[in-house]
Design a protein around this motif. Structure first.
Motif, PDB file in Angstrom:
ATOM      1  N   ALA A  22       0.846  -1.200   0.000  1.00  0.00           N
ATOM      2  CA  ALA A  22       0.000   0.000   0.000  1.00  0.00           C
ATOM      3  C   ALA A  22       0.881   1.250   0.000  1.00  0.00           C
ATOM      4  N   PRO A  23       0.397   2.336  -0.598  1.00  0.00           N
ATOM      5  CA  PRO A  23       1.164   3.584  -0.603  1.00  0.00           C
ATOM      6  C   PRO A  23       1.270   4.155   0.809  1.00  0.00           C
ATOM      7  N   THR A  25       3.204   7.379   2.902  1.00  0.00           N
ATOM      8  CA  THR A  25       4.050   8.564   3.017  1.00  0.00           C
ATOM      9  C   THR A  25       5.030   8.383   4.170  1.00  0.00           C
ATOM     10  N   GLY A  58       2.643   8.808  -1.634  1.00  0.00           N
ATOM     11  CA  GLY A  58       2.120   9.915  -2.430  1.00  0.00           C
ATOM     12  C   GLY A  58       3.250  10.859  -2.826  1.00  0.00           C
ATOM     13  N   HIS A 176      -4.044   9.720  -7.045  1.00  0.00           N
ATOM     14  CA  HIS A 176      -4.543   9.659  -5.664  1.00  0.00           C
ATOM     15  C   HIS A 176      -5.869  10.415  -5.567  1.00  0.00           C
ATOM     16  N   ASN A 297      -7.902  -2.459  -0.063  1.00  0.00           N
ATOM     17  CA  ASN A 297      -6.995  -2.157   1.052  1.00  0.00           C
ATOM     18  C   ASN A 297      -7.805  -1.792   2.292  1.00  0.00           C
ATOM     19  N   GLY A 298      -7.270  -2.189   3.453  1.00  0.00           N
ATOM     20  CA  GLY A 298      -7.859  -1.772   4.722  1.00  0.00           C
ATOM     21  C   GLY A 298      -8.019  -2.908   5.688  1.00  0.00           C
ATOM     22  N   LYS A 322      -0.074  -1.400   7.106  1.00  0.00           N
ATOM     23  CA  LYS A 322       0.637  -1.534   8.381  1.00  0.00           C
ATOM     24  C   LYS A 322       1.220  -2.932   8.584  1.00  0.00           C
ATOM     25  N   PHE A 348       5.937   5.395  14.588  1.00  0.00           N
ATOM     26  CA  PHE A 348       5.679   6.727  14.024  1.00  0.00           C
ATOM     27  C   PHE A 348       6.034   7.837  14.998  1.00  0.00           C
TER      28      PHE A 348
END
Ligand SMILES: Cc1cc2nc3c(=O)[nH]c(=O)nc-3n(C[C@H](O)[C@H](O)[C@H](O)COP(=O)(O)O)c2cc1C
Length: 371
Positions: A22-23, A25, A58, A176, A297-298, A322, A348
């Motif tokens: 998955a993308p 950032t 992104g 996007h 996704n999700g 994740k 993070f």
């Protein structure tokens, strides 16, 4: 029956499996938006870990208003384009395809080295507070309503960035249209209050994404993958739903697809949950509305979950976020039935940089499974 870890065709691309990164950032690019060695190591790890295709974080499209975050990579300039070449080549050498996600920050912009002005379809301030792990602080700025000239500048940016992606060796681009950024904003009633040709009912609000799909397709030709990511929720509003229910959702998917897309990437908090109060998931609605492949996704954590979604026929590819950060070799582990590490939000803190991530990996050990 489609199998998660068997080779598959995505239009013109031959992929070794249906597992897609998955993308995400990571705010780890150089201040001027060039990609770097840290990012190469990061993407290479997922390619070596067995993913069939990677979608990049992104990546911003122009030197006007598209940049959303400081230290975000771009594909706006030739220097930025060239900085991606070693990453693309390392990923290809490790056997995966790589798609550049093209993103315009719109009203959710937190940091832009090129311009202080924020733009969006209408002057609507996003709710909530900027994301500190992307370097933001305090409430979002109220954006200016984009002028006609600025809209054309944004379209030209997507076209130029797509050409740069093709010239850097990417296998395709993903536009996007999700998570509350510019293209998503144009599609919503909440953020698009325009009365010109870029606004109106849910059909009319597709005008900008449609123009961008057509312009990008014309620029890159038929042999280059062009996909689009769509979601209901936004970074700044996790509860937002599309207006018009299932029927309007079908219309959106079918209309966007027929403008020239090779795939649609649907993301929801939980990709298996009903899209609206009850009934089908958004992936299932998309799958029923178009002929092109659906990436879902999700909250997909395990190989079993992924295979169940394939068995149910609601999607064709699985994008893993994740769970992939916690397991760069997620496909290899799934294949070998090796245990999966659990994702930890601590990684993070204080910022979503790859540096933190690598440090985190250092403390948790590198991927356990080797080919
Ligand atoms: C650190 C981080 C950065 C993200 N950046 C992006 C992004 O650049 N583009 C995008 O479309 N989604 C982005 N997302 C959303 C993910 O692609 C994905 O939709 C989300 O993590 C849910 O999938 P998961 O449950 O598999 O993690 C990001 C998510 C995370 C955790």
């Amino acid at each position: 029956m489609p199998q998660l870890l068997e080779p598959v065709q995505l239009n013109q691309l031959r992929l070794r499996n249906r597992a897609v990164l998955a993308p995400m950032t990571r705010v780890s690019a150089e201040p001027e938006g060039q990609s770097n060695e840290l990012m190469r190591d990061y993407y290479q790890a997922f390619a070596e870990g067995g993913f069939g295709m990677l979608i990049t974080e992104g990546t911003y499209t122009d030197t006007a208003y598209s940049q959303g975050y400081l230290n975000q990579p771009g594909l706006a300039t030739e220097v930025q384009r060239d900085s991606w070449v070693p990453i693309v080549s390392a990923v290809h050498q490790a056997g995966a395809a790589i798609i550049a996600q093209l993103m315009h920050g719109g009203a959710q912009t937190q940091g832009n080295i090129h311009h202080a002005r924020h733009v969006a379809p209408s002057a609507v301030q996003p709710g909530g507070r900027q994301l500190s792990f992307y370097g933001g602080d305090g409430p979002y700025a109220t954006p200016a309503e984009m002028t006609e000239a600025e809209i054309h500048e944004a379209i030209a940016g997507f076209v130029q960035a797509a050409k740069h992606a093709r010239d850097a060796g990417f296998d395709g681009v993903e536009l996007h249209g999700a998570n509350g950024y510019l293209l998503h904003e144009f599609m919503t009633a909440e953020f698009n209050q325009r009365t010109d040709r870029w606004g109106g009912d849910y059909k009319a609000r597709l005008a900008l994404p449609l123009d961008i799909i057509r312009a990008v397709r014309e620029a890159v030709g038929a042999g280059f993958v062009v996909g689009m990511r769509l979601s209901q929720s936004m970074v700044t509003d996790s509860q937002l739903k599309w207006d018009g229910g299932v029927e309007a959702a079908r219309y959106r998917f079918a209309t966007l697809a027929s403008a020239g897309l090779d795939y649609i990437h649907v993301t929801e908090g939980d990709i298996s949950a009903p899209a609206f109060e009850e009934g089908e998931s958004l992936a299932a609605i998309a799958k029923g509305a178009v002929e092109i492949p659906i990436i879902g996704n999700g909250a997909i954590g395990t190989g079993e979950q992924a295979q169940q979604l394939l068995d149910a026929g609601v999607l064709d590819f699985l994008a893993i976020g994740k769970a992939a950060l916690a397991n760069h070799d997620w496909p290899l582990r799934v294949q070998e039935k090796a245990p999966l590490s659990t994702f930890d939000y601590e990684m993070f803190s204080p910022m979503a940089t790859i540096t933190n991530e690598l440090a985190w990996r250092g403390t948790h050990g590198r991927s356990a499974v080797r080919r």
